[in-house]
Scaffold this active site. Structure first.
Site, short mmCIF file in Angstrom:
data_model
loop_
_atom_site.label_atom_id
_atom_site.label_comp_id
_atom_site.label_asym_id
_atom_site.label_seq_id
_atom_site.Cartn_x
_atom_site.Cartn_y
_atom_site.Cartn_z
N GLY A 239 31.83 36.37 37.06
CA GLY A 239 31.94 35.61 36.06
C GLY A 239 30.99 35.98 34.65
N GLU A 284 30.67 39.28 42.98
CA GLU A 284 32.18 39.94 42.86
C GLU A 284 32.44 39.99 41.38
OE1 GLU A 284 34.56 36.28 44.15
OE2 GLU A 284 33.76 36.63 46.34
N GLY A 286 33.95 41.37 37.75
CA GLY A 286 35.09 41.99 37.43
C GLY A 286 34.73 42.47 36.11
N ARG A 287 34.70 41.69 34.94
CA ARG A 287 34.87 41.88 33.71
C ARG A 287 33.43 42.55 33.02
NH1 ARG A 287 37.59 38.26 30.01
NH2 ARG A 287 37.48 36.87 31.72
N CYS A 353 60.35 40.76 21.13
CA CYS A 353 60.79 39.77 20.31
C CYS A 353 60.22 38.38 20.90
CB CYS A 353 62.33 39.92 20.75
SG CYS A 353 62.88 41.43 20.42
N GLU A 354 59.16 38.24 20.44
CA GLU A 354 58.54 36.88 20.87
C GLU A 354 57.62 36.65 19.75
OE1 GLU A 354 58.14 34.83 23.97
OE2 GLU A 354 59.41 36.12 25.32
N TYR A 381 41.34 43.09 32.74
CA TYR A 381 42.30 42.29 32.50
C TYR A 381 43.33 42.81 31.37
CZ TYR A 381 39.41 39.40 35.38
OH TYR A 381 38.18 39.22 36.36
N1 LLP Z 1 36.22 36.43 42.26
C1 LLP Z 1 37.05 35.61 41.93
C2 LLP Z 1 37.41 34.90 43.38
C3 LLP Z 1 37.87 35.55 40.87
O1 LLP Z 1 39.09 34.76 40.76
C4 LLP Z 1 37.37 36.31 39.94
C5 LLP Z 1 38.23 36.30 38.62
C6 LLP Z 1 36.53 37.06 39.93
C7 LLP Z 1 35.61 37.08 40.95
C8 LLP Z 1 36.06 38.03 38.85
O2 LLP Z 1 35.48 37.34 37.79
P1 LLP Z 1 34.93 38.10 36.45
O3 LLP Z 1 33.48 38.64 36.81
O4 LLP Z 1 35.74 39.01 35.99
O5 LLP Z 1 34.65 36.96 35.40
N2 LLP Z 1 42.76 37.25 32.95
C9 LLP Z 1 41.51 36.39 32.47
C10 LLP Z 1 40.31 36.23 33.51
C11 LLP Z 1 40.73 35.65 35.00
C12 LLP Z 1 39.64 35.67 36.01
C13 LLP Z 1 40.12 35.25 37.33
N3 LLP Z 1 39.29 35.45 38.31
C14 LLP Z 1 41.05 36.84 31.27
O6 LLP Z 1 41.69 37.92 30.74
O7 LLP Z 1 40.18 36.48 30.56
#
Ligand code: LLP
Length: 425
Positions: A239, A284, A286-287, A353-354, A381
């Site tokens: 997050g 966990e 990601g971003r 085309c959108e 993402y």
């Molecule tokens: N763990 C779980 C259970 C999740 O659902 C997610 C992201 C993460 C970890 C990783 O979260 P992060 O550290 O990346 O914030 N597509 C959207 C973001 C969707 C996030 C979904 N879940 C965007 O492009 O902003």
């Protein structure tokens, strides 16, 4: 320090010019910096040094095998949300013993696959899922390690599409139902209750909501302990946000500062319990691991001067990068070659085309047709949410290591896109 900077007026990824990359690999292309990736992971692993902690990279953010391999070699585990993602971890040489499986709709086949590879833990999100997993594990003669994803009902103060821990969310078990759900899980013979997890949302700039969620998890762990259900790990989810360069937006909390505050809270709590037992902590992210490691490199096809707006039509589109169309996300755009020419204000759009096919709006850019542009902070993402809409092959992906660009995914050809289709004979 950003690994993307201008040298002699040309934007570089580390020591490699993006013009040279476009020349060699074409456009649109995702370009990542290896150094940026390793630095971002190190922000987590350094803060965890000497502790019982595991960083499970949320690979939904970017699941290219080369990225998974680089992270696995740094000791990363992985947070997966499908059987396909598990197969990617294995193909990249990752360790299934460091995999946690999140998601609200795990199928029987996915559970079997994950159990056959003995993953670290299933993050279970509902009572029916507990029963399904118990049955699948029983039929395989196994015990599944589980954690319950609890919904702490904390407002993450982010975009509603990426807030996941509120009462109205489809995710997790309601906080008020958590104790009863744990009791039910502890009765199931083929489940081993080992942990607790949450994930309240994404692109959080402040860590206060995460620390509030931690307090709620701690409260539950203590209540469970009093009932004889002892948990061995606590997973706080991902997050932490990144800096997209949005005007007036606060800078995201540095990962090291967040982790220091989180561990201080955990240490104080464990010390007050006087039982001397430690608890493993899982993250966990990601971003914050991949977001600022990549750009989307694209070429200007045409400049079109409409009655009300100027359009810069590029060869990347919403199928390559869906974030603006989906979330009205603001992502920075810059020309690869700096010019002294006067800037005009453009909407940067793709050929799809959108009307929703836009990448950026109202941006002052000094460009002409044929120039290269980049969309910054596109490492998370971006490619993982790409589609083949309009029968557009997905972009190539390149990882730069100093002055060496490595092609880590070839551009898709139209023939690849319909290879699995057939006509009725
Ligand atoms: N763990 C779980 C259970 C999740 O659902 C997610 C992201 C993460 C970890 C990783 O979260 P992060 O550290 O990346 O914030 N597509 C959207 C973001 C969707 C996030 C979904 N879940 C965007 O492009 O902003």
């Amino acid at each position: 320090m950003s690994q993307f900077s201008y040298k002699d007026g040309v934007l570089h990824a580390e020591g490699t010019s993006l013009s040279a990359i476009a020349e060699q690999f074409g456009t649109p292309t995702y370009v990542y910096s290896k150094a940026a990736l390793l630095n971002n992971f190190a922000a987590y692993s350094d803060a965890c040094l000497g502790r019982d902690a595991l960083v499970c990279y949320a690979m939904k953010a970017n699941s290219n095998l080369a990225i998974l391999d680089l992270l696995a070699r740094q000791g990363a585990g992985f947070d997966i949300v499908s059987g396909g993602e598990l197969l990617r971890v294995l193909a990249a040489g990752g360790d299934a013993g460091k995999v946690i499986f999140s998601g609200v709709g795990k199928s029987v086949a996915e559970m079997r696959l994950a159990l056959s590879h003995d993953i670290l833990c299933f993050n279970v999100e509902s009572i029916p899922e507990l029963h399904r997993l118990n049955e699948v594990a029983g039929a395989m003669g196994k015990k599944a390690r589980i954690s319950l994803r609890v919904n702490p009902n904390v407002d993450p103060k982010t975009h509603p599409y990426i807030a996941t821990g509120l009462k109205a969310s489809k995710f997790g078990v309601a906080f008020d139902d958590a104790l009863a759900t744990y009791r039910a899980a502890a009765q199931l013979p083929h489940l081993d209750v080992v942990g607790i997890d949450c994930h309240i949302g994404s692109q959080l700039l402040d860590d206060a909501p995460l620390l509030e969620a931690l307090d709620r998890l701690i409260e539950l762990i203590d209540q469970l302990g009093a009932e004889g259900i002892e948990l061995h790990h606590l997973d706080i989810g991902g997050g932490i946000g990144i800096n997209y360069g949005v005007a007036g937006e606060a800078a995201p909390v540095p990962v090291g500062d967040y982790l220091a505050r989180l561990f201080a809270k955990i240490d104080a709590w464990r010390a007050a319990r006087h039982d001397g037992k430690a608890i493993k902590v899982i993250f966990e992210p990601g971003r914050s691991i991949v977001g600022d490691t990549g750009v989307l490199l694209t070429r200007v096809e045409f400049l079109k001067h409409g009655e009300e707006k100027n359009f810069c039509i590029v060869d990347a589109a919403m199928n390559d990068m869906a974030r603006p169309a989906l979330y009205q996300a603001w992502m920075d755009m810059q020309p690869v070659v700096q010019s002294g020419a006067e800037a005009a204000v453009y909407d940067v759009v793709g050929p799809i085309c959108e009307s929703g096919d836009w990448l950026a709006r109202d941006r002052p850019l000094a460009i002409t047709a044929g120039d290269l542009l980049v969309m910054h902070t596109a490492g998370a993402y971006g490619m993982t949410m790409a589609s083949n809409y309009n029968t557009r092959g997905r972009a190539a992906e390149v990882i730069v290591d100093g002055t060496v660009p490595h092609l880590v995914r070839q551009r898709e050809n139209p023939a690849d896109l319909y290879a699995l289709e057939s006509i009725i004979k």
